[in-house]
Write a protein that holds these residues in place. Structure first.
Motif, PDB file in Angstrom:
ATOM      1  N   GLU A  82       0.815  -1.211   0.000  1.00 57.76           N
ATOM      2  CA  GLU A  82       0.000   0.000   0.000  1.00 57.76           C
ATOM      3  C   GLU A  82       0.847   1.258   0.000  1.00 57.76           C
ATOM      4  O   GLU A  82       0.374   2.342  -0.346  1.00 57.76           O
ATOM      5  CB  GLU A  82      -0.943   0.007   1.207  1.00 57.76           C
ATOM      6  CG  GLU A  82      -1.957  -1.116   1.225  1.00 57.76           C
ATOM      7  CD  GLU A  82      -2.943  -1.007   0.083  1.00 57.76           C
ATOM      8  OE1 GLU A  82      -3.279   0.132  -0.318  1.00 57.76           O
ATOM      9  OE2 GLU A  82      -3.378  -2.051  -0.435  1.00 57.76           O
ATOM     10  N   THR A  99      -0.786   3.608   3.863  1.00 61.10           N
ATOM     11  CA  THR A  99      -1.501   4.645   3.104  1.00 61.10           C
ATOM     12  C   THR A  99      -1.226   6.021   3.688  1.00 61.10           C
ATOM     13  O   THR A  99      -0.947   6.981   2.964  1.00 61.10           O
ATOM     14  CB  THR A  99      -3.011   4.351   3.112  1.00 61.10           C
ATOM     15  OG1 THR A  99      -3.260   3.108   2.454  1.00 61.10           O
ATOM     16  CG2 THR A  99      -3.787   5.454   2.406  1.00 61.10           C
ATOM     17  N   GLU A 159       1.559  10.469   2.878  1.00 61.86           N
ATOM     18  CA  GLU A 159       1.284  11.901   2.863  1.00 61.86           C
ATOM     19  C   GLU A 159       1.297  12.592   4.222  1.00 61.86           C
ATOM     20  O   GLU A 159       1.190  13.824   4.285  1.00 61.86           O
ATOM     21  CB  GLU A 159      -0.053  12.169   2.188  1.00 61.86           C
ATOM     22  CG  GLU A 159      -1.251  11.486   2.813  1.00 61.86           C
ATOM     23  CD  GLU A 159      -2.525  11.776   2.014  1.00 61.86           C
ATOM     24  OE1 GLU A 159      -3.133  12.848   2.238  1.00 61.86           O
ATOM     25  OE2 GLU A 159      -2.881  10.932   1.170  1.00 61.86           O
ATOM     26  N   ASP A 203     -12.527   1.485   8.924  1.00 59.05           N
ATOM     27  CA  ASP A 203     -11.817   2.747   8.839  1.00 59.05           C
ATOM     28  C   ASP A 203     -10.800   2.825   9.973  1.00 59.05           C
ATOM     29  O   ASP A 203     -11.053   2.352  11.090  1.00 59.05           O
ATOM     30  CB  ASP A 203     -12.784   3.924   8.961  1.00 59.05           C
ATOM     31  CG  ASP A 203     -13.778   3.984   7.804  1.00 59.05           C
ATOM     32  OD1 ASP A 203     -13.490   3.388   6.753  1.00 59.05           O
ATOM     33  OD2 ASP A 203     -14.833   4.627   7.974  1.00 59.05           O
ATOM     34  N   VAL A 247      -8.365   7.014   7.738  1.00 60.98           N
ATOM     35  CA  VAL A 247      -8.015   6.317   6.502  1.00 60.98           C
ATOM     36  C   VAL A 247      -9.218   5.473   6.104  1.00 60.98           C
ATOM     37  O   VAL A 247      -9.615   4.559   6.819  1.00 60.98           O
ATOM     38  CB  VAL A 247      -6.765   5.434   6.682  1.00 60.98           C
ATOM     39  CG1 VAL A 247      -6.433   4.729   5.362  1.00 60.98           C
ATOM     40  CG2 VAL A 247      -5.576   6.260   7.158  1.00 60.98           C
ATOM     41  N   ARG A 248      -9.776   5.821   4.951  1.00 59.17           N
ATOM     42  CA  ARG A 248     -11.015   5.172   4.507  1.00 59.17           C
ATOM     43  C   ARG A 248     -10.890   4.822   3.029  1.00 59.17           C
ATOM     44  O   ARG A 248     -10.588   5.688   2.198  1.00 59.17           O
ATOM     45  CB  ARG A 248     -12.200   6.106   4.736  1.00 59.17           C
ATOM     46  CG  ARG A 248     -13.536   5.644   4.162  1.00 59.17           C
ATOM     47  CD  ARG A 248     -14.626   6.636   4.493  1.00 59.17           C
ATOM     48  NE  ARG A 248     -14.883   6.667   5.933  1.00 59.17           N
ATOM     49  CZ  ARG A 248     -15.413   7.715   6.559  1.00 59.17           C
ATOM     50  NH1 ARG A 248     -15.682   8.829   5.897  1.00 59.17           N
ATOM     51  NH2 ARG A 248     -15.651   7.649   7.863  1.00 59.17           N
ATOM     52  N   SER A 249     -11.085   3.551   2.710  1.00 60.27           N
ATOM     53  CA  SER A 249     -11.055   3.085   1.318  1.00 60.27           C
ATOM     54  C   SER A 249      -9.791   3.512   0.594  1.00 60.27           C
ATOM     55  O   SER A 249      -9.821   3.970  -0.552  1.00 60.27           O
ATOM     56  CB  SER A 249     -12.296   3.607   0.572  1.00 60.27           C
ATOM     57  OG  SER A 249     -13.485   3.168   1.198  1.00 60.27           O
ATOM     58  N   GLY A 250      -8.654   3.369   1.285  1.00 55.37           N
ATOM     59  CA  GLY A 250      -7.383   3.674   0.657  1.00 55.37           C
ATOM     60  C   GLY A 250      -7.062   5.141   0.522  1.00 55.37           C
ATOM     61  O   GLY A 250      -6.113   5.509  -0.175  1.00 55.37           O
ATOM     62  N   ARG A 251      -7.835   6.008   1.179  1.00 55.81           N
ATOM     63  CA  ARG A 251      -7.604   7.448   1.133  1.00 55.81           C
ATOM     64  C   ARG A 251      -7.487   8.016   2.541  1.00 55.81           C
ATOM     65  O   ARG A 251      -8.128   7.515   3.471  1.00 55.81           O
ATOM     66  CB  ARG A 251      -8.743   8.166   0.394  1.00 55.81           C
ATOM     67  CG  ARG A 251      -8.866   7.820  -1.084  1.00 55.81           C
ATOM     68  CD  ARG A 251     -10.035   8.547  -1.726  1.00 55.81           C
ATOM     69  NE  ARG A 251      -9.941   9.997  -1.560  1.00 55.81           N
ATOM     70  CZ  ARG A 251     -10.747  10.716  -0.775  1.00 55.81           C
ATOM     71  NH1 ARG A 251     -11.709  10.114  -0.067  1.00 55.81           N
ATOM     72  NH2 ARG A 251     -10.605  12.024  -0.704  1.00 55.81           N
ATOM     73  N   VAL A 252      -6.701   9.081   2.660  1.00 56.46           N
ATOM     74  CA  VAL A 252      -6.568   9.780   3.939  1.00 56.46           C
ATOM     75  C   VAL A 252      -7.484  11.003   3.911  1.00 56.46           C
ATOM     76  O   VAL A 252      -7.364  11.863   3.032  1.00 56.46           O
ATOM     77  CB  VAL A 252      -5.113  10.226   4.187  1.00 56.46           C
ATOM     78  CG1 VAL A 252      -5.006  10.994   5.492  1.00 56.46           C
ATOM     79  CG2 VAL A 252      -4.184   9.023   4.198  1.00 56.46           C
ATOM     80  N   VAL A 253      -8.402  11.048   4.856  1.00 64.71           N
ATOM     81  CA  VAL A 253      -9.327  12.173   4.960  1.00 64.71           C
ATOM     82  C   VAL A 253      -8.974  12.961   6.211  1.00 64.71           C
ATOM     83  O   VAL A 253      -9.073  12.457   7.331  1.00 64.71           O
ATOM     84  CB  VAL A 253     -10.792  11.687   5.045  1.00 64.71           C
ATOM     85  CG1 VAL A 253     -11.738  12.876   5.152  1.00 64.71           C
ATOM     86  CG2 VAL A 253     -11.138  10.816   3.841  1.00 64.71           C
TER      87      VAL A 253
END
Length: 374
Positions: free
Chosen positions: A47, A141, A145, A161, A191-197
């Motif tokens: 990842e 993931t 960033e 999540d 971290v949700r569905s491969g994205r950082v929010v």
């Protein structure tokens, strides 16, 4: 520029264990000093993207067996990897004392400008319902960033999540599921569905330039929670017998504690410690509402020598006091100065940037004449 040089620190814990035998006892999986990674890590590590991996094993133990010297060993491994060019680090750690380790690394590595993430698991990786792969994948993931600093990332549920907590504002509250919380200000991201929010602006915890940063800790600190009838005479005997240098005491939620001259007086105990050159720090489970007036006992306790840290978690204050004692070589004035200053984003009181609004307790809202949501 994309990060390509990844560091992995293995320390043991449940995530470094196996469920073995009929009793399903969690047992550590021993490994070499470097390399020899378990096969299950291949997927989660991917990842991060294409990378050059550096692996270190500074300790191998369940986290309930952790000692402050272990934090120094982990910090040393991280610092050596960064000196060798590593751009991001993931630390696999047991969950029970992970928040203590996160705080220790936050203070001991506060001068490093690389993201360092601690994660672990509720169940060993070979358990059918293990959250290990999800937690490590989320860490990878986020490491792509996250800005520099120390973080704790944990989902606790396979496929769930994962919350991203700042290393000095997190504590473990339960043994299963989403085990970690950030009572003061909340997590910084998810971290949700491969994205950082992001949930709030990225924190930039940097130590003041005049603060010496080193991963040394004086373990002669007592952490206790006030309760009615606590026999402080016994605490006085323990303080002397143990050669202690400091005490962190969690007050009641409204920042109160027992006063007076009897055996159950925190005020008396604080004077006992400070008269012997020791440091006493007071905390609360979560930061009180800003508009709440203090009860009479708080000024009495602070006048007795208790340094009240309203925006710092108890476990973080304990680690910070260990760090400050070592950094100051025991000079009480310098220790008090370090404890009052924000070193690694540990306090939300007096820090820059917008703070998330604190939830209003129903009883508090009623007292203020506000409508109460049911």
């Amino acid at each position: 520029m994309a990060r390509t040089r990844l560091g992995l620190v293995l320390t043991g814990g449940t995530i470094g264990s196996t469920s073995a035998g009929e009793a399903e006892v969690v047992r550590l999986v021993r490994g070499p000093d470097a390399g020899g990674l378990p096969s299950w890590l291949a997927g989660p590590l991917a990842e991060f993207g294409p990378h050059q991996l550096t692996v270190r094993r500074p300790i191998e133990k369940h986290s309930e067996e952790a000692r402050p010297d272990d934090w120094s060993a982990i910090a040393g491994a991280c610092r050596a990897m960064v000196a060798g060019g590593v751009e991001a680090i993931c630390i696999l750690h047991g969950s029970d004392t992970m928040s203590y380790a996160a705080a220790a690394l936050s203070f001991g590595l506060a001068d490093l400008d690389v993201p360092i993430v601690l994660t672990g698991s509720n169940l060993p990786p070979d358990a059918a319902a293990s959250d290990a792969r999800t937690n490590v994948g989320a860490a990878m993931t986020a490491l792509r960033e996250l800005p520099g600093g120390v973080y704790l990332i944990f989902a606790g549920i396979p496929g769930g999540d994962a919350l991203v907590h700042l290393g000095t504002r997190v504590r473990k509250e339960r043994a299963a599921g989403t085990a970690f919380v950030s009572p003061n200000g909340g997590p910084v991201a998810i971290v949700r569905s491969g994205r950082v929010v992001r949930l709030r602006p990225w924190p930039r915890p940097r130590p003041p330039e005049d603060v010496p940063v080193a991963a040394r800790f004086d373990a002669r600190v007592l952490e206790l929670r006030v309760h009615p009838g606590l026999p402080f005479t016994a605490m006085e005997a323990a303080y002397v017998a143990g050669g202690l240098h400091g005490v962190v005491t969690e007050l009641y939620p409204c920042a109160t504690g027992p006063t007076g001259d009897d055996d159950t007086s925190l005020e008396r105990f604080a004077r006992f410690v400070t008269e012997r050159g020791g440091i006493v720090v007071g905390t609360v489970p979560a930061t009180p509402d800003a508009g709440d007036a203090p009860y009479p006992s708080l000024p009495t306790l602070t006048s007795a020598g208790i340094g009240f840290l309203p925006g710092v978690l108890t476990s973080t204050a304990t680690v910070k006091l260990m760090w400050a004692l070592a950094a100051s070589d025991g000079d009480p004035a310098l220790v008090r100065s370090l404890m009052r200053r924000t070193i690694a984003g540990e306090s939300i009181v007096g820090t820059a940037g917008p703070a998330l609004p604190a939830p209003v307790r129903p009883e508090t809202a009623a007292l203020r004449g506000r409508p109460v949501a049911r």
